[in-house]
Design a protein around this motif. Structure first.
Motif, mmCIF file in Angstrom:
data_model
loop_
_atom_site.group_PDB
_atom_site.id
_atom_site.type_symbol
_atom_site.label_atom_id
_atom_site.label_comp_id
_atom_site.label_asym_id
_atom_site.label_seq_id
_atom_site.Cartn_x
_atom_site.Cartn_y
_atom_site.Cartn_z
ATOM 1 N N SER A 3 -22.658 20.649 20.105
ATOM 2 C CA SER A 3 -21.804 19.628 19.827
ATOM 3 C C SER A 3 -22.443 18.699 19.045
ATOM 4 O O SER A 3 -21.948 17.713 18.312
ATOM 5 C CB SER A 3 -21.429 18.721 21.144
ATOM 6 O OG SER A 3 -22.712 18.013 21.810
ATOM 7 N N ASP A 7 -20.964 17.089 15.590
ATOM 8 C CA ASP A 7 -20.870 15.355 15.436
ATOM 9 C C ASP A 7 -21.682 15.143 14.104
ATOM 10 O O ASP A 7 -20.807 14.228 13.287
ATOM 11 C CB ASP A 7 -21.619 14.974 16.624
ATOM 12 C CG ASP A 7 -20.824 14.767 17.889
ATOM 13 O OD1 ASP A 7 -19.584 15.067 17.725
ATOM 14 O OD2 ASP A 7 -21.365 14.434 18.830
ATOM 15 N N VAL A 77 -14.223 8.662 13.147
ATOM 16 C CA VAL A 77 -15.434 8.674 13.913
ATOM 17 C C VAL A 77 -16.316 7.505 13.717
ATOM 18 O O VAL A 77 -16.117 6.692 12.859
ATOM 19 C CB VAL A 77 -16.338 9.899 13.387
ATOM 20 C CG1 VAL A 77 -16.777 9.635 12.126
ATOM 21 C CG2 VAL A 77 -17.470 10.238 14.396
ATOM 22 N N TRP A 79 -20.156 5.713 14.191
ATOM 23 C CA TRP A 79 -21.581 6.238 14.659
ATOM 24 C C TRP A 79 -22.585 5.147 14.421
ATOM 25 O O TRP A 79 -22.373 4.406 13.763
ATOM 26 C CB TRP A 79 -21.921 7.687 13.703
ATOM 27 C CG TRP A 79 -21.593 7.323 12.228
ATOM 28 C CD1 TRP A 79 -20.397 7.637 11.375
ATOM 29 C CD2 TRP A 79 -22.568 6.873 11.134
ATOM 30 N NE1 TRP A 79 -20.334 7.450 10.018
ATOM 31 C CE2 TRP A 79 -21.788 6.867 9.825
ATOM 32 C CE3 TRP A 79 -23.811 6.660 10.960
ATOM 33 C CZ2 TRP A 79 -22.368 6.775 8.667
ATOM 34 C CZ3 TRP A 79 -24.387 6.171 9.901
ATOM 35 C CH2 TRP A 79 -23.721 6.441 8.713
ATOM 36 N N THR A 132 -22.569 9.348 18.418
ATOM 37 C CA THR A 132 -21.436 8.872 17.696
ATOM 38 C C THR A 132 -20.493 8.412 19.152
ATOM 39 O O THR A 132 -20.721 8.781 20.379
ATOM 40 C CB THR A 132 -20.369 10.142 17.596
ATOM 41 O OG1 THR A 132 -20.376 11.143 18.563
ATOM 42 C CG2 THR A 132 -21.192 10.783 16.141
#
Length: 172
Positions: A3, A7, A77, A79, A132
């Motif tokens: 993951s 990401d 997204v 971050w 994230t």
């Protein structure tokens, strides 16, 4: 582990393809900033005359970066970023300015722009920290920031006649 790689790939691809990123420094509102993605980080230039403001972004501080979809405009997204101010004239600064120069639209001084940036602006590197944020459930819409721009004026009295005249003559 998988993951984290997904990401990181999402952050890089989304940020690379987006023309604008929304950046929020500590204690400041989110701002849309144009940027350039290079070697694993987003670079922004500003805080000088005629350039974008970089409120709340300081060397050594953190920031939250939100990337939108280029075609649909929705959030892809968000971050966390570590902010680093580049020393004017350093190799990293020269590389970043070389990338940013091609992205700057409508520069008033053309080829003299890098020298003006060296004297009057800050170049920042926003490096993803690997964190994230989950996408929100609801809308995060906020009222627009204060601006000296004015609202639109009333329609001039003769404008409807001009518009309707064009339609009639176009249909003939």
């Amino acid at each position: 582990m998988t993951s984290e790689l997904v990401d990181r790939a999402l952050v890089e691809e989304a940020t690379k393809k987006s023309g604008l990123i929304w950046v929020r420094g500590p204690g400041a509102a989110s701002r849309a900033l144009w940027h350039s993605w290079h070697e694993g980080a987003a670079y922004v230039v500003g805080d000088g005359p005629g350039e974008q403001p970089l409120p709340g972004l300081a060397d050594g501080a953190g920031a939250e970066v939100t990337v939108r979809s280029k075609d649909k405009g929705g959030r892809l997204v968000s971050w966390a970023a570590a902010v680093t101010e580049l020393e004017p004239g350093s190799q990293a600064w020269e590389t970043a300015v070389g990338e940013l120069k091609g992205k700057r639209l409508n520069a008033p001084d053309g080829e003299a722009m890098p020298e003006r940036w060296r004297r009057e602006c800050r170049v920042l590197r926003l490096t993803p920290t690997g964190v994230t944020a989950p996408l929100p459930d609801g809308s995060l819409a906020a009222p627009p920031l204060p601006t000296p721009a004015t609202t639109r004026e009333p329609v001039p009295a003769g404008l409807p006649r001009l518009l309707f005249k064009r339609r009639r003559s176009a249909s003939r």
